[in-house]
Design a protein around this motif. Structure first.
Motif, PDB file in Angstrom:
ATOM      1  N   UNK A 244      24.279 -57.808 -17.763  1.00 23.27           N
ATOM      2  CA  UNK A 244      23.453 -58.638 -18.656  1.00 23.27           C
ATOM      3  C   UNK A 244      22.725 -57.765 -19.668  1.00 23.27           C
ATOM      4  N   UNK A 245      22.218 -56.628 -19.207  1.00 22.51           N
ATOM      5  CA  UNK A 245      21.506 -55.722 -20.108  1.00 22.51           C
ATOM      6  C   UNK A 245      22.400 -55.290 -21.266  1.00 22.51           C
ATOM      7  N   UNK A 246      23.624 -54.916 -20.951  1.00 21.42           N
ATOM      8  CA  UNK A 246      24.560 -54.477 -21.997  1.00 21.42           C
ATOM      9  C   UNK A 246      24.858 -55.630 -22.959  1.00 21.42           C
ATOM     10  N   UNK A 247      25.121 -56.802 -22.409  1.00 24.67           N
ATOM     11  CA  UNK A 247      25.449 -57.962 -23.251  1.00 24.67           C
ATOM     12  C   UNK A 247      24.290 -58.377 -24.154  1.00 24.67           C
ATOM     13  N   UNK A 248      23.058 -58.154 -23.692  1.00 24.95           N
ATOM     14  CA  UNK A 248      21.879 -58.544 -24.465  1.00 24.95           C
ATOM     15  C   UNK A 248      21.267 -57.381 -25.244  1.00 24.95           C
ATOM     16  N   UNK A 249      21.874 -56.195 -25.101  1.00 23.89           N
ATOM     17  CA  UNK A 249      21.404 -55.011 -25.815  1.00 23.89           C
ATOM     18  C   UNK A 249      19.958 -54.649 -25.470  1.00 23.89           C
ATOM     19  N   UNK A 250      19.656 -54.706 -24.154  1.00 23.11           N
ATOM     20  CA  UNK A 250      18.355 -54.273 -23.651  1.00 23.11           C
ATOM     21  C   UNK A 250      18.604 -53.337 -22.471  1.00 23.11           C
ATOM     22  N   UNK A 251      17.558 -52.728 -21.960  1.00 16.73           N
ATOM     23  CA  UNK A 251      17.726 -51.831 -20.817  1.00 16.73           C
ATOM     24  C   UNK A 251      17.819 -52.631 -19.517  1.00 16.73           C
TER      25      UNK A 251
END
Length: 63
Positions: free
Chosen positions: A19-26
């Protein structure tokens, strides 16, 4: 504010990192949101809801 992120994420077979990668967050951001330690911006909340096929109102519970 509570949320159903962990439950919905697991239902979709996604890891916090996914999810972090898909949302561009850590990943730490996802952990903090899932543990009710951080409330996301409206933009991030909407992106999360869209990713998890739900609405912001269903994803986050205002008490």
């Amino acid at each position: 504010m509570n949320n159903k992120i962990k439950q919905l994420r697991k239902n979709k077979g996604l890891r916090q990192e996914d999810i972090a990668v898909l949302l561009n967050v850590s990943r730490q951001t996802i952990v903090a949101i899932e543990n009710d330690k951080y409330n996301p911006t409206l933009e991030l909340a909407m992106k999360m809801a869209r990713l998890l096929d739900t609405t912001v109102e269903e994803l986050f519970i205002l008490e």
